[in-house]
Design an enzyme around this catalytic site. Structure first.
Site, PDB file in Angstrom:
ATOM      1  N   ASN A  82      45.667 -13.058  -6.631  1.00 30.13           N
ATOM      2  CA  ASN A  82      44.280 -13.797  -7.468  1.00 30.13           C
ATOM      3  C   ASN A  82      43.643 -13.297  -9.449  1.00 30.13           C
ATOM      4  O   ASN A  82      43.767 -13.704 -10.282  1.00 30.13           O
ATOM      5  CB  ASN A  82      42.996 -13.313  -6.797  1.00 30.13           C
ATOM      6  CG  ASN A  82      42.085 -13.602  -5.992  1.00 30.13           C
ATOM      7  OD1 ASN A  82      42.566 -14.954  -5.742  1.00 30.13           O
ATOM      8  ND2 ASN A  82      41.215 -12.924  -4.971  1.00 30.13           N
ATOM      9  N   ARG A 409      44.033 -32.293  -4.329  1.00 27.12           N
ATOM     10  CA  ARG A 409      44.987 -31.095  -3.677  1.00 27.12           C
ATOM     11  C   ARG A 409      45.536 -31.523  -1.936  1.00 27.12           C
ATOM     12  O   ARG A 409      44.377 -31.996  -1.551  1.00 27.12           O
ATOM     13  CB  ARG A 409      44.850 -30.012  -3.782  1.00 27.12           C
ATOM     14  CG  ARG A 409      44.379 -28.720  -5.088  1.00 27.12           C
ATOM     15  CD  ARG A 409      44.427 -27.241  -4.949  1.00 27.12           C
ATOM     16  NE  ARG A 409      43.744 -26.997  -6.265  1.00 27.12           N
ATOM     17  CZ  ARG A 409      43.868 -26.690  -7.208  1.00 27.12           C
ATOM     18  NH1 ARG A 409      45.678 -26.884  -7.574  1.00 27.12           N
ATOM     19  NH2 ARG A 409      43.359 -26.626  -7.999  1.00 27.12           N
ATOM     20  N   ARG A 439      45.929 -28.097 -11.386  1.00 27.14           N
ATOM     21  CA  ARG A 439      46.328 -26.509 -11.576  1.00 27.14           C
ATOM     22  C   ARG A 439      46.384 -26.212 -10.536  1.00 27.14           C
ATOM     23  O   ARG A 439      46.595 -25.522  -9.672  1.00 27.14           O
ATOM     24  CB  ARG A 439      45.457 -25.909 -12.368  1.00 27.14           C
ATOM     25  CG  ARG A 439      45.676 -23.762 -13.252  1.00 27.14           C
ATOM     26  CD  ARG A 439      44.561 -22.913 -13.520  1.00 27.14           C
ATOM     27  NE  ARG A 439      43.631 -23.852 -14.443  1.00 27.14           N
ATOM     28  CZ  ARG A 439      42.239 -23.634 -14.828  1.00 27.14           C
ATOM     29  NH1 ARG A 439      41.677 -23.048 -14.208  1.00 27.14           N
ATOM     30  NH2 ARG A 439      42.358 -23.959 -15.994  1.00 27.14           N
ATOM     31  N   HIS A 469      37.711 -34.282  -9.811  1.00 25.07           N
ATOM     32  CA  HIS A 469      38.199 -33.580  -8.429  1.00 25.07           C
ATOM     33  C   HIS A 469      36.972 -33.462  -7.051  1.00 25.07           C
ATOM     34  O   HIS A 469      37.129 -33.333  -6.226  1.00 25.07           O
ATOM     35  CB  HIS A 469      36.731 -31.737  -9.806  1.00 25.07           C
ATOM     36  CG  HIS A 469      36.909 -31.005  -8.518  1.00 25.07           C
ATOM     37  ND1 HIS A 469      36.000 -30.591  -8.049  1.00 25.07           N
ATOM     38  CD2 HIS A 469      37.862 -30.144  -7.916  1.00 25.07           C
ATOM     39  CE1 HIS A 469      36.458 -28.963  -7.093  1.00 25.07           C
ATOM     40  NE2 HIS A 469      37.663 -29.175  -7.571  1.00 25.07           N
ATOM     41  N   TYR A 502      39.715 -22.532   4.786  1.00 27.35           N
ATOM     42  CA  TYR A 502      38.636 -23.043   4.356  1.00 27.35           C
ATOM     43  C   TYR A 502      37.637 -23.399   4.618  1.00 27.35           C
ATOM     44  O   TYR A 502      37.581 -23.805   5.029  1.00 27.35           O
ATOM     45  CB  TYR A 502      39.444 -24.158   2.860  1.00 27.35           C
ATOM     46  CG  TYR A 502      39.748 -23.875   1.252  1.00 27.35           C
ATOM     47  CD1 TYR A 502      41.042 -22.677   1.790  1.00 27.35           C
ATOM     48  CD2 TYR A 502      39.829 -24.266   0.460  1.00 27.35           C
ATOM     49  CE1 TYR A 502      41.530 -22.119   1.063  1.00 27.35           C
ATOM     50  CE2 TYR A 502      40.425 -23.665  -0.578  1.00 27.35           C
ATOM     51  CZ  TYR A 502      41.376 -22.431   0.151  1.00 27.35           C
ATOM     52  OH  TYR A 502      42.007 -21.995  -1.931  1.00 27.35           O
ATOM     53  N   ARG A 598      30.163 -17.473  -3.987  1.00 29.87           N
ATOM     54  CA  ARG A 598      31.466 -17.038  -3.900  1.00 29.87           C
ATOM     55  C   ARG A 598      32.112 -15.467  -4.748  1.00 29.87           C
ATOM     56  O   ARG A 598      32.706 -14.451  -4.262  1.00 29.87           O
ATOM     57  CB  ARG A 598      32.663 -17.500  -2.621  1.00 29.87           C
ATOM     58  CG  ARG A 598      33.778 -16.820  -2.576  1.00 29.87           C
ATOM     59  CD  ARG A 598      34.653 -18.007  -2.253  1.00 29.87           C
ATOM     60  NE  ARG A 598      35.185 -19.056  -2.844  1.00 29.87           N
ATOM     61  CZ  ARG A 598      35.854 -18.897  -3.495  1.00 29.87           C
ATOM     62  NH1 ARG A 598      36.437 -17.949  -3.775  1.00 29.87           N
ATOM     63  NH2 ARG A 598      36.335 -20.072  -4.403  1.00 29.87           N
ATOM     64  N   HIS A 626      34.006 -22.263   1.026  1.00 29.85           N
ATOM     65  CA  HIS A 626      33.935 -23.315   0.275  1.00 29.85           C
ATOM     66  C   HIS A 626      33.425 -23.687  -0.108  1.00 29.85           C
ATOM     67  O   HIS A 626      33.103 -24.386  -1.659  1.00 29.85           O
ATOM     68  CB  HIS A 626      35.500 -23.373  -0.074  1.00 29.85           C
ATOM     69  CG  HIS A 626      36.707 -24.240  -1.029  1.00 29.85           C
ATOM     70  ND1 HIS A 626      36.615 -25.645  -0.764  1.00 29.85           N
ATOM     71  CD2 HIS A 626      36.598 -24.107  -1.951  1.00 29.85           C
ATOM     72  CE1 HIS A 626      36.986 -26.092  -2.005  1.00 29.85           C
ATOM     73  NE2 HIS A 626      37.219 -24.918  -2.270  1.00 29.85           N
TER      74      HIS A 626
END
EC number: 2.7.4.1
Length: 718
Positions: A82, A409, A439, A469, A502, A598, A626
């Protein structure tokens, strides 16, 4: 008919929701209300510092003695990863804005230089704490469990001989020593690579020289020497440097690591060249300027001075830490086959509405979706037997005419990609909106885009200037009563691997209003249509912010009229000032507001006269929380939305995001029950105060454990 079934039938759970009243007049904040709000000029917490506090909560999990030991080691690795990304993107961005003269004051009131100074101070303290937790807690406790992380001098002679053989046969052929002298300039140090700074002495001339040796990332970070004993790879290399520099004396050896700006900047004026431009920019990423230098605290002043000078970093950007550096490698230790030191095993189960029709054959998702809307909650509900099965079934079904999907992704060996390719090869119309600017997944997504194109899929790279997205999949199927659309809208990526880690929500529905909206949206993404109006969706950048603010204002109107009013939001981040100000106004009017965040939260809860009705908490655990959920009491007729959008500028202004309104009581109910449990007084969480400090409460119920138990009970009843 049972009372439960009767109630479900009466509420028409899978039909369109109805609204029995209109709020008249709708609430609109007046000038006086806005001016009173703006008097609180410090009402926003700084987003970068809030992110560091989020990573501090991750570190607190590593410090928690009640968690399984190997999971604590994994949280140390997650903290390290992170922090790397934070420096590569956020710190790099701040430095870039300062250098370009774009250093405007943040909403928090801080200038970028002030934010940077606080980042150095906070991140430095957290990095030192991280190293202490590893060296003083995790390493000794692992040793008690016969998992030993050692340095070279701790190895037995036999283990050192094993390492010597490994070095000779596997490591030595890969290494490339790079000298620094007038004929050899200081070598380029790639971002996140682990390196040895070596000072050598020529015994004939007595002159000292500098060399750099890169620690190869293709080998295990911690080298196993048998019996669950490990030594850092750099220790093995350091001990055998004479093999690399024969005839020279090894004077000093120090480990260092550089973090670079790795955020991408791509001009998108010409959409046709976007793929090529991105591929070119990916090459540039490796040469971004340094933003952090990590060194072992034993490094000599002379070597450190050389590194600082050659790399062009400031003293504030130097982090002196106890070794070993780069603890991302602890993922390998956490993966050891020691189940007693991990969370209890958990296997996702098939959603009960899909299990209803389960026989010896695979789940028939179409049949189940025609009966009921299916609200999925991953990882508790299996991704493989729901979303993945939905797309695989669509690819094989001769009645399916078309499949349309967004991909942000996905995993390296994705069955989702395979299903889309199978569908195209079977002659179905397949449209895939691939976001190649996701990214750090850009290279993988370019590969999948080309593979899909070669299979005959229509591949579109979204809208110029916007990242796509949203998480959408639509199957168009020919049935006896006509064409039917089956739609999946989710909060997480179409990634079978991350779906096991997730926490996300997803809706599979045949609701005609939702299907019509999604069809229009796909046309917007692939063609020239610019329809910005939807019935059951909020779509960024057009309507997510305004739609949410309208609903927050509606709760104020309900409260003023004496009807039930409450706002609950679950998100990864809450930063957007317009949304936060709307929540402040709701609080000032007396509407209860609960946020489950979160990561970053720029809202200050509990400020007298501003946010006394706002409560903010955060839950972290074995699964990454998430999902994004927006729940409104709506005067007694609850309304819930799920989707891909966080409350951040990038999501609301620079991305295509989708929120979908839950289409009936059977989907609204479970969403609200999830929030009930998350906000229950006895649920373990961190609570945020008005100063931006997060404090862990004394809750006794772990949200994720409770949901696992709930899933097991459901499975036993099926």
């Amino acid at each position: 008919m049972s009372a439960e079934l009767h109630a479900e039938a009466v509420h028409n759970p899978d039909g369109p929701p109805h609204e029995s009243f209109e709020v008249e007049p709708p609430y609109e904040p007046d000038v006086a209300a806005v001016e009173a709000l703006e008097k609180f000029d410090d009402r926003f917490l700084d987003r970068e510092l809030s992110w560091l506090r989020f990573n501090e909560r991750v570190l607190e999990l590593a410090e928690d003695p009640d968690l399984p030991l190997l999971e604590r080691a994994r949280f140390l690795a997650i903290f390290a990863s992170n922090l790397d990304e934070f420096f590569m993107v956020r710190v790099a961005g701040l430095k870039r804005r300062i250098a370009a003269g774009l250093a405007v004051r943040a909403a928090s009131g801080l200038m970028p230089r002030e934010v940077l100074d606080r980042i150095w101070e906070t991140a430095g303290a957290l990095s030192a704490r991280h190293a202490r937790v590893f060296g003083e807690a995790i390493v000794p406790e692992l040793a008690e469990q016969n998992i030993e992380l050692l340095r070279w001098n701790d190895l037995t002679p036999d283990e050192q001989r094993t390492c010597k053989k490994l070095f000779k046969e596997r490591i030595f052929p890969v290494l490339t020593p790079l000298a620094v002298d007038p004929a050899h300039p200081f070598p380029y140090i790639s971002g996140l690579s682990l390196n040895l700074a070596v000072v050598l002495r020529n015994p004939k001339s007595g002159k000292d020289h500098f060399a750099r040796v890169k620690v190869p990332p293709i080998f295990s970070r911690f080298v196993p020497v048998g019996n669950q004993r490990f030594v850092p790879l750099e220790d093995v290399i350091a001990e055998h440097l004479k093999k690399l520099f024969p005839g020279m004396e090894i004077v000093e050896v120090h480990t260092f690591r550089v973090t670079r700006n790795e955020d991408l900047e791509v001009e998108e004026d010409d959409a046709e060249n976007l793929l090529a431009a991105l591929e070119k920019e990916l090459l540039r990423r490796r040469f971004g300027p340094p933003v952090r230098l990590e060194v072992e605290e034993s490094i000599s002043d002379a070597v450190l001075e050389l590194l600082v000078s050659e790399l062009g970093v400031s003293d504030a950007e130097v982090f002196r830490l106890p070794g070993p550096l780069d603890l991302r490698g602890l993922h390998g230790i956490a993966d050891l086959d020691r189940q007693e030191l991990k969370y209890d095993a958990f296997v996702p189960t098939t959603h009960h509405r899909l299990a209803d029709v389960e026989t010896a054959k695979p789940v028939d998702v179409f049949k189940a979706a025609r009966r009921h809307d299916v609200l999925l909650h991953h990882p508790y509900d299996s991704f493989a037997t729901s979303v993945q099965r939905f797309l695989e079934q669509a690819a094989a079904d001769r009645h399916v005419l078309a499949i349309k999907q967004t991909l942000y992704r996905t995993s390296g060996d994705s069955p989702i990609i395979d299903a889309l390719i199978d569908a195209a090869e079977a002659g179905k119309q397949v449209l895939v909106i691939v976001e190649i600017k996701a990214r750090f997944d850009e290279e993988a997504n370019i590969r999948w885009a080309r593979k899909l194109e070669q299979a005959g899929c229509h591949v579109v790279y979204g809208l110029v200037g916007l990242k796509t997205h949203c998480k959408l999949a639509m199957v168009v199927r020919e049935e006896p009563d006509g064409i039917r659309r089956y739609t999946h809208i989710g909060t997480g990526n179409y990634n079978p691997k991350t779906s096991r880690m997730y926490e996300d929500l997803g809706l599979i529905t045949t609701n005609e209003r939702i299907g019509e909206d999604v069809a229009h949206l796909f046309n917007n993404l692939s063609g020239w249509s610019r329809n910005a109006s939807y019935d059951q969706l909020l779509v960024a950048p057009d309507s997510v912010r305004t739609g949410l603010v309208e609903r927050i204002n509606r709760e104020i109107a309900h409260h003023r009229a004496g009807r039930p009013a409450r706002i609950r939001i679950k998100a990864n981040s809450v930063v957007d000032e317009a949304v936060i100000d709307a929540l402040y106004l709701a609080s000032q009017e007396g509407v209860p507001v609960e946020l489950l965040v979160r990561g970053i939260c720029a809202l200050r809860p509990g400020v007298p006269g501003l946010s006394e009705q706002v409560r903010v908490r955060s839950i972290l655990g074995r699964f990454l929380e998430h999902s994004r959920v927006f729940d409104f009491e709506n005067g007694g007729e609850p309304e819930a939305w799920i989707g891909s959008a966080d409350m951040m500028h990038r999501n609301l202004d620079r991305r295509v995001e989708v929120l979908v309104r839950m289409p009936g009581a059977s989907t609204v109910g479970p969403v609200r029950e999830l929030l009930d449990l998350a906000f229950a007084e006895d649920t373990r969480a961190w609570e945020l105060d008005a100063e931006g400090v997060w404090t862990r409460n004394a809750g006794t119920v772990d949200l994720q454990t409770a949901l696992i138990e709930q899933q097991r009970r459901r499975r036993a009843q099926v």
